[in-house]
Scaffold this motif. Structure first.
Motif, PDB file in Angstrom:
ATOM      1  N   ILE A   1      44.254  57.598  41.731  1.00  0.00           N
ATOM      2  CA  ILE A   1      45.911  58.058  42.018  1.00  0.00           C
ATOM      3  C   ILE A   1      46.419  56.731  41.003  1.00  0.00           C
ATOM      4  CG2 ILE A   1      47.859  59.136  42.133  1.00  0.00           C
ATOM      5  CD1 ILE A   1      46.347  60.603  44.188  1.00  0.00           C
ATOM      6  N   THR A   2      46.325  56.696  39.992  1.00  0.00           N
ATOM      7  CA  THR A   2      47.577  55.095  39.827  1.00  0.00           C
ATOM      8  C   THR A   2      49.265  55.837  38.773  1.00  0.00           C
ATOM      9  OG1 THR A   2      45.359  54.436  37.628  1.00  0.00           O
ATOM     10  CG2 THR A   2      47.748  53.627  37.870  1.00  0.00           C
ATOM     11  N   PHE A   3      49.944  54.594  39.679  1.00  0.00           N
ATOM     12  CA  PHE A   3      51.734  55.507  39.487  1.00  0.00           C
ATOM     13  C   PHE A   3      52.163  54.246  38.277  1.00  0.00           C
ATOM     14  CE2 PHE A   3      50.424  56.648  43.519  1.00  0.00           C
ATOM     15  CZ  PHE A   3      50.824  57.884  43.385  1.00  0.00           C
ATOM     16  N   PRO A   4      52.979  54.365  37.350  1.00  0.00           N
ATOM     17  CA  PRO A   4      52.959  53.893  36.434  1.00  0.00           C
ATOM     18  C   PRO A   4      54.019  52.162  37.350  1.00  0.00           C
ATOM     19  CG  PRO A   4      54.904  55.598  37.104  1.00  0.00           C
ATOM     20  CD  PRO A   4      53.325  55.549  38.028  1.00  0.00           C
ATOM     21  N   ASP A   5      54.776  52.308  38.679  1.00  0.00           N
ATOM     22  CA  ASP A   5      55.072  51.678  38.528  1.00  0.00           C
ATOM     23  C   ASP A   5      55.221  51.155  39.973  1.00  0.00           C
ATOM     24  OD1 ASP A   5      57.496  52.772  40.032  1.00  0.00           O
ATOM     25  OD2 ASP A   5      58.268  53.096  38.042  1.00  0.00           O
ATOM     26  N   SER A   6      54.993  50.116  41.185  1.00  0.00           N
ATOM     27  CA  SER A   6      55.452  49.392  42.399  1.00  0.00           C
ATOM     28  C   SER A   6      56.582  49.898  43.011  1.00  0.00           C
ATOM     29  CB  SER A   6      55.273  47.745  42.431  1.00  0.00           C
ATOM     30  OG  SER A   6      57.179  47.410  41.852  1.00  0.00           O
ATOM     31  N   VAL A   7      57.540  50.705  42.573  1.00  0.00           N
ATOM     32  CA  VAL A   7      58.555  51.658  43.188  1.00  0.00           C
ATOM     33  C   VAL A   7      58.170  52.761  43.658  1.00  0.00           C
ATOM     34  CG1 VAL A   7      60.628  52.429  43.008  1.00  0.00           C
ATOM     35  CG2 VAL A   7      60.726  49.939  42.053  1.00  0.00           C
ATOM     36  N   MET A   8      57.113  53.271  42.602  1.00  0.00           N
ATOM     37  CA  MET A   8      56.745  54.767  42.603  1.00  0.00           C
ATOM     38  C   MET A   8      55.323  55.187  43.699  1.00  0.00           C
ATOM     39  SD  MET A   8      56.016  57.949  40.485  1.00  0.00           S
ATOM     40  CE  MET A   8      57.197  57.997  39.373  1.00  0.00           C
ATOM     41  N   ILE A   9      55.169  54.025  44.054  1.00  0.00           N
ATOM     42  CA  ILE A   9      53.764  53.310  44.748  1.00  0.00           C
ATOM     43  C   ILE A   9      54.531  53.400  46.591  1.00  0.00           C
ATOM     44  CG2 ILE A   9      52.627  51.600  45.201  1.00  0.00           C
ATOM     45  CD1 ILE A   9      50.687  52.688  45.073  1.00  0.00           C
TER      46      ILE A   9
END
Length: 318
Positions: free
Chosen positions: A39-47
């Motif tokens: 799973i790859t998140f678009p930005d550090s905020v979402m992870i």
């Protein structure tokens, strides 16, 4: 007056046409690999909500247990009391064992035939060709038995030990992780509990430890013999073998990190600033809020412990 009203209306329409329309931005979503394993998140905020803890080794005192099943029953043959009748839970293994017995008989016959032909040749009553044919037949039988013996050994059985096993005995096959191998040895006494008799404990002894480690699961097969004088224990029954109290270093994770899907256990490991991977793990016993992990993780892996069910939904499509 009428002219001014028309001019004002024209100006208003023109202004409305020139005004840029607002751009609707789509909400960014994680990218999921085809198999759901990454799973790859678009930005550090979402992870950020998926906080992690390090997998770590800890000194734990625990009862070492391993699941197993009754893979075979040993009975005395009614036709030939000197031979053992072995009932396997897998019919194909019965075919292998029967073939081995037949090959043994054939090998004895072919050896006798070879000695006879050699003797005849020595007295001029047989040709060299006949000797070669007898040697070839013996070699074919000796080669054929190897394949069937290898199949039985891969399943946790020693063909020679089966021929000498005590009648009215069951043979339990179980697997232990490679990192527990140093605590196991042939002849070790253990206790077994069978699903069919949950309130009873049966004594067993390790008769054999396989010579290889499974390359995929990193497990080693054990064969345990258990006396079965009354015949209550049957081939195919499930069992749990307990090998006594052990103390040592074991990898552990928080129990909140574990998800189970279709009988298999998984954790999620953060492998990059915006990436999380799913890992299949084999679990041991639980102590307080920590669970032993026998394989699937290494020291200091960053295991997700918060909002794990959301990752489960993303990974498995729930």
């Amino acid at each position: 007056m009428k002219f001014h009203s028309i001019l004002l209306l024209v100006l208003l329409v023109t202004a409305c046409k020139d005004k840029p329309k607002p751009v609707v931005k789509s909400t960014p979503r994680p990218t999921i690999s085809t198999d759901g394993g990454r799973i790859t998140f678009p930005d550090s905020v979402m992870i950020r909500p998926f906080t992690t803890q390090s997998a770590r080794s800890a000194s734990i005192r625990t009862d070492f247990v391993a699941p197993g099943h009754v893979a075979a029953m040993v009975l005395r043959s009614s036709e030939n009391p000197a031979e053992r009748l072995v009932l396997f839970d897998e019919p194909s293994l019965s075919d292998n064992y029967t073939a081995i017995l037949q090959h043994r008989n054939n090998i004895q016959t072919e050896r006798g035939n070879l000695d006879r032909v050699k003797d005849l040749q020595a007295h001029g009553a047989a040709s060299g060709k006949e000797v070669i044919e007898a040697q070839t037949q013996l070699a074919n039988e000796e080669a054929a038995i190897i394949s069937d013996e290898a199949t039985l050994k891969l399943a946790g059985f020693d063909p020679e030990a089966l021929r000498k096993a005590r009648p009215n005995t069951i043979l339990v096959v179980c697997e232990i992780p490679e990192n527990q191998f140093s605590s196991i040895r042939k002849g070790l006494i253990c206790n077994l509990n069978f699903t069919a008799f949950p309130n009873e404990r049966f004594a067993g002894r390790i008769d054999n430890v396989n010579d290889y480690v499974d390359n995929t699961t990193r497990q080693i097969k054990l064969r345990i013999s258990v006396a079965n004088p009354d015949g209550r224990l049957k081939a195919g029954m499930f069992a749990t073998a307990e090998f006594g109290v052990m103390e040592g270093q074991f990898m552990t994770v928080s129990r909140d990190a574990i998800v189970t899907v279709q009988g298999r256990d998984y954790v999620f490991v953060q492998t990059g600033p915006q990436a999380i991977e799913r890992r299949a793990v084999q679990l041991g016993q639980q102590r307080a809020d920590r669970v032993m992990v026998q394989n699937g993780l290494k020291e200091n892996d960053q295991v997700v412990t918060a909002n794990v069910l959301q990752l489960k939904g993303l990974s498995f499509g729930y």
